[in-house]
Scaffold this active site. Structure first.
Site, PDB file in Angstrom:
ATOM      1  N   TYR A 224       6.839  21.870  40.322  1.00 59.65           N
ATOM      2  CA  TYR A 224       8.083  21.314  40.854  1.00 59.65           C
ATOM      3  C   TYR A 224       9.180  21.979  40.042  1.00 59.65           C
ATOM      4  CZ  TYR A 224       6.081  17.236  43.315  1.00 59.65           C
ATOM      5  OH  TYR A 224       5.421  16.409  44.180  1.00 59.65           O
ATOM      6  N   ASP A 253       7.721  20.132  49.980  1.00 58.03           N
ATOM      7  CA  ASP A 253       7.937  19.035  50.930  1.00 58.03           C
ATOM      8  C   ASP A 253       8.453  17.763  50.279  1.00 58.03           C
ATOM      9  OD1 ASP A 253       5.701  18.307  49.548  1.00 58.03           O
ATOM     10  OD2 ASP A 253       4.351  18.216  51.268  1.00 58.03           O
ATOM     11  N   HIS A 334       2.465  15.910  52.232  1.00 63.29           N
ATOM     12  CA  HIS A 334       2.423  15.228  50.941  1.00 63.29           C
ATOM     13  C   HIS A 334       1.678  13.886  51.048  1.00 63.29           C
ATOM     14  CE1 HIS A 334       4.483  16.035  47.017  1.00 63.29           C
ATOM     15  NE2 HIS A 334       4.102  14.800  46.773  1.00 63.29           N
TER      16      HIS A 334
HETATM   17  C1  LIG Z   1      -0.773   9.686  43.718  1.00 67.46           C
HETATM   18  C2  LIG Z   1      -0.379  10.998  44.312  1.00 67.46           C
HETATM   19  C3  LIG Z   1       0.349  11.896  43.547  1.00 67.46           C
HETATM   20  C4  LIG Z   1       0.692  13.130  44.081  1.00 67.46           C
HETATM   21  N1  LIG Z   1       1.349  14.018  43.287  1.00 67.46           N
HETATM   22  C5  LIG Z   1       1.640  15.238  43.778  1.00 67.46           C
HETATM   23  C6  LIG Z   1       2.255  16.198  42.942  1.00 67.46           C
HETATM   24  O1  LIG Z   1       2.547  15.930  41.770  1.00 67.46           O
HETATM   25  N2  LIG Z   1       2.511  17.416  43.471  1.00 67.46           N
HETATM   26  C7  LIG Z   1       2.191  17.739  44.769  1.00 67.46           C
HETATM   27  O2  LIG Z   1       2.423  18.864  45.201  1.00 67.46           O
HETATM   28  N3  LIG Z   1       1.604  16.836  45.583  1.00 67.46           N
HETATM   29  C8  LIG Z   1       1.316  15.610  45.112  1.00 67.46           C
HETATM   30  N4  LIG Z   1       0.703  14.700  45.925  1.00 67.46           N
HETATM   31  C9  LIG Z   1       0.325  15.091  47.301  1.00 67.46           C
HETATM   32  C10 LIG Z   1      -1.077  15.697  47.321  1.00 67.46           C
HETATM   33  O3  LIG Z   1      -1.100  16.961  46.728  1.00 67.46           O
HETATM   34  C11 LIG Z   1      -1.626  15.862  48.746  1.00 67.46           C
HETATM   35  O4  LIG Z   1      -0.724  16.620  49.494  1.00 67.46           O
HETATM   36  C12 LIG Z   1      -1.899  14.544  49.467  1.00 67.46           C
HETATM   37  O5  LIG Z   1      -2.344  13.560  48.574  1.00 67.46           O
HETATM   38  C13 LIG Z   1      -2.968  14.767  50.544  1.00 67.46           C
HETATM   39  O6  LIG Z   1      -3.187  13.595  51.246  1.00 67.46           O
HETATM   40  P1  LIG Z   1      -4.414  12.589  50.982  1.00 67.46           P
HETATM   41  O7  LIG Z   1      -4.048  11.807  49.760  1.00 67.46           O
HETATM   42  O8  LIG Z   1      -4.426  11.786  52.218  1.00 67.46           O
HETATM   43  O9  LIG Z   1      -5.661  13.428  50.803  1.00 67.46           O
HETATM   44  C14 LIG Z   1       0.344  13.455  45.415  1.00 67.46           C
HETATM   45  C15 LIG Z   1      -0.378  12.542  46.181  1.00 67.46           C
HETATM   46  C16 LIG Z   1      -0.739  11.329  45.641  1.00 67.46           C
HETATM   47  C17 LIG Z   1      -1.538  10.377  46.481  1.00 67.46           C
END
Ligand SMILES: Cc1cc2nc3c(=O)[nH]c(=O)nc-3n(C[C@H](O)[C@H](O)[C@H](O)COP(=O)(O)O)c2cc1C
Ligand code: HEM
Length: 428
Positions: A224, A253, A334
């Site tokens: 980020y 995103d 996301h």
């Molecule tokens: C608790 C949590 C924290 C996340 N933190 C980040 C992050 O720091 N950076 C990022 O690019 N995506 C982050 N994401 C998004 C995930 O990379 C991913 O796109 C998403 O969880 C996929 O969906 P799913 O949880 O249904 O498998 C996060 C998702 C969750 C659930």
């Protein structure tokens, strides 16, 4: 040596002390530069803050406040509840048959704060739920007379051999859910040759996470871009030194945090400064433009770039114009956590196939969001994705049973008979 009562007087912007691991620190000087915002610290001003601090910061953060050390607290006065020594009741993993059951088991054992942060999604969670539903509304055309005895799981991602086309998407704060944190996820991926993308906001440092990994284990590191560019440049310089990290993932995103009400609600009840999500986003730059950011990034990384959070074919085309510096894109909303009613990745995948199929030849196209069954993964792969990511499932696995919980999560793809589906369909 200080008494609790002495420490408690220092709870304002002008004088803010906290107790961490039995030691007293004067953190007044870092309030204004704190990446999680001043309020995140002030909420704990004059108090024991170990539990809150430990869940969120890599151990190395303590070095940043060494010079603020004032002394110790009288031992009998200490009221430490050290979360890392708490007994964690592990679920009977062998009885958990699918990712929903692993999530339910994790929900029983993790703190409310961790649950709120992991489970939450933006607004009415329409994108979160549609992410899974969208796969379920696509039907197969299974062919018969197909030899299903063997099926290769291994594949190449960005030129690196991995054990399966399923990767762990970057998720912040794994130690909120289990003390093994992101290092535990890395260990859980190891037996399967699974690729893991380490989040910028991980609760352990990238060095710690990859430390025990064999040279063949593949990692990415997610960025980020920070308002204070120097912080991002320092991190990129560290990542450049880590051979196991093969690429950098720039997340696009989530310029700001979505309104994640489960996370907000739990933190309002606990009277903390704000939701975990809001605090994590304090230092993130919401103003990135394509050309400037990629130009800046090219000056600070030696690794190829993957752009995460592409949600339209127009942006996929633009991303592909930066190949080969940009080697891949992740179609993602996301996990529904950013803009509610943003499209599920599988819809974007279909859009790419219709409007710009040539993009698949220029960059690798990965997807994530809502993938919970082998059949979901097979549909994405059949539609042209090179790999599929799981976010929450890895966190739930970790929370339910540490390293073994992550292993169980990855195993569940095997007993969902993913690979016989692949065999059926590739012939179809
Ligand atoms: C608790 C949590 C924290 C996340 N933190 C980040 C992050 O720091 N950076 C990022 O690019 N995506 C982050 N994401 C998004 C995930 O990379 C991913 O796109 C998403 O969880 C996929 O969906 P799913 O949880 O249904 O498998 C996060 C998702 C969750 C659930
Ligand atoms: C309670 C006392 C706390 C202290 C003394 C503290 C101190 C620090 C320090 C020294 C850093 C590193 C700064 C740098 O690298 O420039 C940091 C980073 C950070 N803090 Fe805190 N913090 C506290 C609480 C919190 C809380 C409650 C949150 C809430 C989410 C939070 C979120 C963050 C974030 C997101 C970062 C940047 C990423 C990281 O280093 O993991 N902090 N903190």
């Amino acid at each position: 040596m200080f008494t609790l009562s002495e420490v408690s007087e220092h709870n304002t912007h002008d004088s803010c002390w906290v107790i961490l691991y039995g030691k007293v620190y004067d953190v007044t000087g870092i309030l204004n530069s704190h990446p999680g915002g001043a309020q995140a610290i002030l909420r704990w001003g004059g108090q024991e803050a170990t539990e809150e601090f430990d869940m969120i910061h890599p151990p190395e953060t303590m070095k940043e406040i060494e010079q603020s050390y004032l002394g110790t607290v009288e031992p009998q006065e200490r009221s430490i509840t050290d979360s890392t020594t708490e007994e964690i009741t592990e679920a009977p993993l062998s009885t958990l048959l699918n990712l929903d059951e692993i999530e339910a088991a994790a929900t029983k054992v993790i703190s409310k704060k961790a649950w709120g942060y992991y489970f939450s999604a933006a607004d009415d969670k329409i994108s979160k739920y549609l992410n899974t539903q969208a796969y379920r509304s696509i039907m197969f055309r299974p062919r018969v007379f197909v030899d299903c005895r063997t099926c290769e799981l291994e594949t190449n991602l960005l030129g690196h051999k991995v054990g399966l086309p399923i990767f762990v998407s970057p998720t912040a704060m794994a130690r909120l859910g289990h003390p093994a944190g992101e290092r535990g996820i890395a260990e859980g991926c190891r037996p399967f040759g699974g690729l893991q993308i380490i989040a910028n906001n991980s609760s352990l440092s990238p060095e710690d996470i990859v430390e025990n990994a064999p040279p063949t284990q593949v990692f990415g590191w997610q960025l980020y871009v920070q308002l204070n560019r120097q912080l991002s440049e320092n991190m990129l310089a560290r990542v450049n030194q880590l051979d196991r990290i093969k690429f950098v993932v720039l997340t696009l995103d989530a310029p700001v945090s979505g309104k994640r009400e489960d996370d907000e609600r739990i933190n309002i009840q606990a009277n903390t400064a704000a939701s975990v999500s809001t605090q994590l986003f304090v230092g993130t730059d919401p103003s990135l433009t394509r050309a400037d950011t990629l130009q800046w990034l090219s000056q600070h990384t030696t690794k190829p770039i993957v752009l995460k959070g592409i949600q339209t074919h127009e942006d996929a085309i633009l991303a592909s114009q930066y190949a080969p510096f940009v080697k891949g894109i992740v179609l993602s909303n996301h996990g529904g956590r950013s803009l509610d009613t943003a499209p599920p990745a599988v819809h974007t995948l279909l859009e790419l196939r219709r409007h710009c199929p040539y993009v698949f030849d220029k960059v690798e196209v990965w997807v994530d969001g809502g993938i919970r069954r082998g059949t979901d993964a097979v549909k994405a792969l059949c539609l042209g994705a090179k790999a599929v990511g799981i976010g929450r499932p890895a966190l739930w696995g970790l929370a339910a049973g540490g390293v073994e919980g992550v292993e169980r999560t990855l195993q569940s793809w095997f007993f969902s008979k993913l690979w016989s589906s692949v065999a059926f369909l590739t012939a179809g």
